[in-house]
Design a protein around this motif. Structure first.
Motif, PDB file in Angstrom:
ATOM      1  N   LEU A   1      19.447  -3.045 -28.609  1.00 21.16           N
ATOM      2  CA  LEU A   1      20.268  -1.854 -28.823  1.00 21.16           C
ATOM      3  C   LEU A   1      19.824  -1.126 -30.097  1.00 21.16           C
ATOM      4  CD1 LEU A   1      22.632  -0.066 -27.928  1.00 21.16           C
ATOM      5  CD2 LEU A   1      24.146  -1.596 -29.233  1.00 21.16           C
ATOM      6  N   ALA A   2      19.576  -1.873 -31.150  1.00 19.92           N
ATOM      7  CA  ALA A   2      19.110  -1.263 -32.404  1.00 19.92           C
ATOM      8  C   ALA A   2      17.768  -0.563 -32.195  1.00 19.92           C
ATOM      9  CB  ALA A   2      18.999  -2.326 -33.493  1.00 19.92           C
ATOM     10  N   HIS A   3      16.896  -1.170 -31.404  1.00 19.97           N
ATOM     11  CA  HIS A   3      15.595  -0.560 -31.108  1.00 19.97           C
ATOM     12  C   HIS A   3      15.783   0.765 -30.356  1.00 19.97           C
ATOM     13  CE1 HIS A   3      11.231  -0.657 -30.430  1.00 19.97           C
ATOM     14  NE2 HIS A   3      11.523  -0.109 -29.261  1.00 19.97           N
ATOM     15  N   LEU A   4      16.648   0.761 -29.363  1.00 20.08           N
ATOM     16  CA  LEU A   4      16.926   1.986 -28.610  1.00 20.08           C
ATOM     17  C   LEU A   4      17.485   3.063 -29.532  1.00 20.08           C
ATOM     18  CD1 LEU A   4      17.213   3.503 -25.869  1.00 20.08           C
ATOM     19  CD2 LEU A   4      19.502   2.492 -25.721  1.00 20.08           C
ATOM     20  N   ARG A   5      18.438   2.679 -30.383  1.00 18.69           N
ATOM     21  CA  ARG A   5      19.043   3.650 -31.291  1.00 18.69           C
ATOM     22  C   ARG A   5      18.012   4.214 -32.276  1.00 18.69           C
ATOM     23  NH1 ARG A   5      24.782   0.556 -32.679  1.00 18.69           N
ATOM     24  NH2 ARG A   5      25.872   1.200 -30.758  1.00 18.69           N
ATOM     25  N   ALA A   6      17.111   3.380 -32.754  1.00 16.83           N
ATOM     26  CA  ALA A   6      16.139   3.805 -33.767  1.00 16.83           C
ATOM     27  C   ALA A   6      14.963   4.577 -33.185  1.00 16.83           C
ATOM     28  CB  ALA A   6      15.629   2.587 -34.537  1.00 16.83           C
ATOM     29  N   HIS A   7      14.524   4.196 -31.972  1.00 15.84           N
ATOM     30  CA  HIS A   7      13.276   4.733 -31.432  1.00 15.84           C
ATOM     31  C   HIS A   7      13.434   5.510 -30.132  1.00 15.84           C
ATOM     32  CE1 HIS A   7      11.270   2.332 -34.448  1.00 15.84           C
ATOM     33  NE2 HIS A   7      11.967   1.294 -34.036  1.00 15.84           N
ATOM     34  N   GLY A   8      14.625   5.507 -29.559  1.00 16.53           N
ATOM     35  CA  GLY A   8      14.819   6.159 -28.274  1.00 16.53           C
ATOM     36  C   GLY A   8      14.343   5.272 -27.137  1.00 16.53           C
ATOM     37  N   PRO A   9      14.504   5.730 -25.906  1.00 15.26           N
ATOM     38  CA  PRO A   9      14.147   4.924 -24.743  1.00 15.26           C
ATOM     39  C   PRO A   9      12.648   4.633 -24.674  1.00 15.26           C
ATOM     40  CG  PRO A   9      15.441   6.851 -24.111  1.00 15.26           C
ATOM     41  CD  PRO A   9      15.087   7.016 -25.544  1.00 15.26           C
ATOM     42  N   SER A  10      12.343   3.429 -24.247  1.00 16.64           N
ATOM     43  CA  SER A  10      10.963   2.982 -24.061  1.00 16.64           C
ATOM     44  C   SER A  10      10.999   1.831 -23.059  1.00 16.64           C
ATOM     45  CB  SER A  10      10.378   2.509 -25.389  1.00 16.64           C
ATOM     46  OG  SER A  10      10.987   1.283 -25.781  1.00 16.64           O
ATOM     47  N   PRO A  11       9.856   1.341 -22.616  1.00 17.37           N
ATOM     48  CA  PRO A  11       9.879   0.188 -21.720  1.00 17.37           C
ATOM     49  C   PRO A  11      10.543  -1.047 -22.341  1.00 17.37           C
ATOM     50  CG  PRO A  11       7.752   1.266 -21.616  1.00 17.37           C
ATOM     51  CD  PRO A  11       8.503   1.899 -22.759  1.00 17.37           C
ATOM     52  N   ARG A  12      10.642  -1.094 -23.671  1.00 18.35           N
ATOM     53  CA  ARG A  12      11.262  -2.217 -24.379  1.00 18.35           C
ATOM     54  C   ARG A  12      12.786  -2.149 -24.364  1.00 18.35           C
ATOM     55  NH1 ARG A  12      11.104  -6.278 -27.499  1.00 18.35           N
ATOM     56  NH2 ARG A  12      12.229  -6.425 -29.459  1.00 18.35           N
ATOM     57  N   ALA A  13      13.342  -0.952 -24.374  1.00 16.13           N
ATOM     58  CA  ALA A  13      14.793  -0.761 -24.437  1.00 16.13           C
ATOM     59  C   ALA A  13      15.090   0.617 -23.854  1.00 16.13           C
ATOM     60  CB  ALA A  13      15.262  -0.855 -25.884  1.00 16.13           C
ATOM     61  N   PHE A  14      15.878   0.642 -22.780  1.00 20.12           N
ATOM     62  CA  PHE A  14      16.079   1.898 -22.075  1.00 20.12           C
ATOM     63  C   PHE A  14      17.489   1.989 -21.513  1.00 20.12           C
ATOM     64  CE2 PHE A  14      13.906  -1.199 -19.421  1.00 20.12           C
ATOM     65  CZ  PHE A  14      14.665  -1.239 -18.262  1.00 20.12           C
ATOM     66  N   THR A  15      17.762   3.063 -20.801  1.00 21.30           N
ATOM     67  CA  THR A  15      19.067   3.293 -20.179  1.00 21.30           C
ATOM     68  C   THR A  15      18.853   3.591 -18.698  1.00 21.30           C
ATOM     69  OG1 THR A  15      19.026   5.678 -20.548  1.00 21.30           O
ATOM     70  CG2 THR A  15      19.902   4.313 -22.349  1.00 21.30           C
ATOM     71  N   PHE A  16      19.935   3.767 -17.978  1.00 19.81           N
ATOM     72  CA  PHE A  16      19.802   4.153 -16.574  1.00 19.81           C
ATOM     73  C   PHE A  16      19.062   5.485 -16.459  1.00 19.81           C
ATOM     74  CE2 PHE A  16      23.611   1.400 -15.616  1.00 19.81           C
ATOM     75  CZ  PHE A  16      22.951   0.567 -14.716  1.00 19.81           C
ATOM     76  N   ALA A  17      19.345   6.406 -17.360  1.00 18.51           N
ATOM     77  CA  ALA A  17      18.738   7.734 -17.294  1.00 18.51           C
ATOM     78  C   ALA A  17      17.273   7.738 -17.709  1.00 18.51           C
ATOM     79  CB  ALA A  17      19.518   8.707 -18.173  1.00 18.51           C
ATOM     80  N   SER A  18      16.838   6.675 -18.368  1.00 21.24           N
ATOM     81  CA  SER A  18      15.451   6.617 -18.853  1.00 21.24           C
ATOM     82  C   SER A  18      14.803   5.301 -18.437  1.00 21.24           C
ATOM     83  CB  SER A  18      15.435   6.738 -20.377  1.00 21.24           C
ATOM     84  OG  SER A  18      16.118   5.629 -20.961  1.00 21.24           O
ATOM     85  N   ALA A  19      15.045   4.887 -17.226  1.00 18.84           N
ATOM     86  CA  ALA A  19      14.648   3.561 -16.763  1.00 18.84           C
ATOM     87  C   ALA A  19      13.132   3.373 -16.727  1.00 18.84           C
ATOM     88  CB  ALA A  19      15.227   3.301 -15.383  1.00 18.84           C
ATOM     89  N   HIS A  20      12.742   2.117 -16.919  1.00 23.01           N
ATOM     90  CA  HIS A  20      11.352   1.694 -16.801  1.00 23.01           C
ATOM     91  C   HIS A  20      11.306   0.471 -15.895  1.00 23.01           C
ATOM     92  CE1 HIS A  20       9.555   4.282 -19.875  1.00 23.01           C
ATOM     93  NE2 HIS A  20      10.749   4.221 -20.430  1.00 23.01           N
ATOM     94  N   THR A  21      10.187   0.283 -15.241  1.00 26.15           N
ATOM     95  CA  THR A  21      10.021  -0.869 -14.365  1.00 26.15           C
ATOM     96  C   THR A  21       9.675  -2.112 -15.188  1.00 26.15           C
ATOM     97  OG1 THR A  21       7.652  -0.551 -14.058  1.00 26.15           O
ATOM     98  CG2 THR A  21       9.153   0.637 -12.535  1.00 26.15           C
ATOM     99  N   ALA A  22       9.811  -3.256 -14.558  1.00 33.69           N
ATOM    100  CA  ALA A  22       9.423  -4.505 -15.214  1.00 33.69           C
ATOM    101  C   ALA A  22       7.934  -4.504 -15.528  1.00 33.69           C
ATOM    102  CB  ALA A  22       9.796  -5.695 -14.331  1.00 33.69           C
TER     103      ALA A  22
END
Length: 166
Positions: free
Chosen positions: A130-151
């Protein structure tokens, strides 16, 4: 014919800042929905695991982000399974009433990430995502439904010492 076991599962953490303490009568409708909604999750297609406090039925007593913040951490076979539970089940009723019990979010409150099948994420791991998402935005490491990434996309983004989901 047997279905192959997936190599990855989807972990999710969501957090909510309480407007009132959990024992406040204004939060009672939420508390009353906890067991039925958790039972629905446990029985939902694609459900794998959810965090519960030792000796309890849920994780509302765990407060890694502050006394007024509750957490929900779970693992699902697929993003679709989690979406179906969150938005096409009794859970949706809780979400519709969330403003009665929780403050509006001023920063990311939900994070998704892929884990190897069989891995049980720790609270620390989830908070870090969660901290990574908050600091860096969505990425394959941490994302949301709106910014999904595949495994597969996430597989190349595991930090040193952490196994990547594939």
């Amino acid at each position: 014919m047997t279905t192959p076991t997936p190599a990855s599962h989807l972990a999710q953490l969501n957090v909510a800042k309480l407007r009132f303490p959990l024992d406040d009568p204004r939060v009672a409708p939420f508390v009353e929905m906890l067991d039925p909604v958790n039972d629905d999750a446990d029985a939902a297609p694609g459900f794998v695991w959810r965090l519960v406090e030792d000796g309890e039925a849920d994780a509302t007593g765990l407060r890694p982000l502050g006394d007024d913040v509750i957490v929900n951490l779970s693992v699902w076979e697929t993003q679709e399974a989690l979406w179906d539970f969150a938005y096409r089940s009794g859970h949706l009723e809780v979400m519709r009433k969330r403003r009665d019990w929780f403050h509006r979010h001023v920063e990311a409150h939900l994070v998704l990430w892929w884990v190897p099948a069989g891995h049980v994420p720790t609270v620390g791991e989830a908070v870090e995502r969660l901290a990574h998402l908050r600091a860096h935005g969505p990425s394959p490491r941490a994302f949301t439904f709106a910014s999904a990434h595949t495994a597969a996309e996430a597989a190349g983004h595991a930090p040193d010492g952490e196994s990547a989901a594939v």
